[in-house]
Design a protein around this motif. Structure first.
Motif, PDB file in Angstrom:
ATOM      1  N   LYS A 165     -62.721 -91.408 -53.835  1.00 54.72           N
ATOM      2  CA  LYS A 165     -61.708 -92.352 -53.390  1.00 54.72           C
ATOM      3  C   LYS A 165     -60.522 -92.237 -54.325  1.00 54.72           C
ATOM      4  N   ILE A 166     -59.395 -91.797 -53.783  1.00 51.92           N
ATOM      5  CA  ILE A 166     -58.187 -91.591 -54.571  1.00 51.92           C
ATOM      6  C   ILE A 166     -57.059 -92.397 -53.940  1.00 51.92           C
ATOM      7  N   LYS A 223     -71.478 -89.338 -62.140  1.00 50.48           N
ATOM      8  CA  LYS A 223     -70.226 -90.033 -61.874  1.00 50.48           C
ATOM      9  C   LYS A 223     -69.108 -89.032 -62.085  1.00 50.48           C
ATOM     10  N   VAL A 224     -68.197 -88.936 -61.134  1.00 51.53           N
ATOM     11  CA  VAL A 224     -67.008 -88.099 -61.287  1.00 51.53           C
ATOM     12  C   VAL A 224     -65.803 -89.022 -61.376  1.00 51.53           C
ATOM     13  N   ALA A 225     -64.653 -88.485 -61.725  1.00 48.97           N
ATOM     14  CA  ALA A 225     -63.471 -89.300 -62.017  1.00 48.97           C
ATOM     15  C   ALA A 225     -63.124 -90.283 -60.900  1.00 48.97           C
ATOM     16  N   HIS A 226     -63.198 -89.851 -59.664  1.00 52.56           N
ATOM     17  CA  HIS A 226     -62.805 -90.703 -58.539  1.00 52.56           C
ATOM     18  C   HIS A 226     -63.964 -91.047 -57.611  1.00 52.56           C
ATOM     19  N   GLY A 227     -65.201 -90.946 -58.085  1.00 52.59           N
ATOM     20  CA  GLY A 227     -66.308 -91.257 -57.199  1.00 52.59           C
ATOM     21  C   GLY A 227     -67.646 -90.957 -57.833  1.00 52.59           C
ATOM     22  N   ARG A 228     -68.582 -90.547 -56.979  1.00 56.52           N
ATOM     23  CA  ARG A 228     -69.946 -90.317 -57.454  1.00 56.52           C
ATOM     24  C   ARG A 228     -70.663 -89.292 -56.587  1.00 56.52           C
ATOM     25  N   LEU A 229     -71.575 -88.600 -57.208  1.00 55.22           N
ATOM     26  CA  LEU A 229     -72.461 -87.652 -56.539  1.00 55.22           C
ATOM     27  C   LEU A 229     -73.839 -88.287 -56.555  1.00 55.22           C
TER      28      LEU A 229
END
Length: 108
Positions: A79-80, A60-66
């Motif tokens: 998504k920002i 999980k990254v700050a504005h989405g996912r890998l």
């Protein structure tokens, strides 16, 4: 099975009014689906099953996912919102670099 009057308005709303409304006759429900109104006035509704992602989260990254997808791909979704007031290109770059570093440290 209920009989009644169905009304489809120009505003896109659909309403069903039973001929003999009785409280508690049917259980209250809410479902997503496809309503089909045929030219002869027949109406059919089919419940849709919710679509769930079958991808496996890597990080999980700050504005989405890998994620790793079922077809063998690696997918980065970000998504920002403009209302966040962040520098969007810079945020995209930083999170893509974070995803790259995660992939460099893992066997994916």
């Amino acid at each position: 099975m209920l009989e009644g009057l169905a009304n489809y308005g120009e505003n896109g709303n659909f309403m069903f009014l039973p001929d003999d409304p009785v409280m508690g006759r049917v259980e209250k429900m809410s479902r997503r689906g496809i309503g089909l109104l045929l030219s002869d006035g027949t109406f059919d509704f089919s419940v849709s099953t919710p679509h769930r992602s079958r991808a496996t989260l890597i990080k999980k990254v700050a504005h989405g996912r890998l994620s790793a997808t079922i077809d063998g791909a690696i997918q980065l979704t970000l998504k920002i919102y403009r209302a966040e007031g962040v520098n969007i290109p810079e945020t995209l770059r930083k999170e893509a670099e974070e995803a790259i570093s995660i992939l460099n440290t893992r066997a994916v």
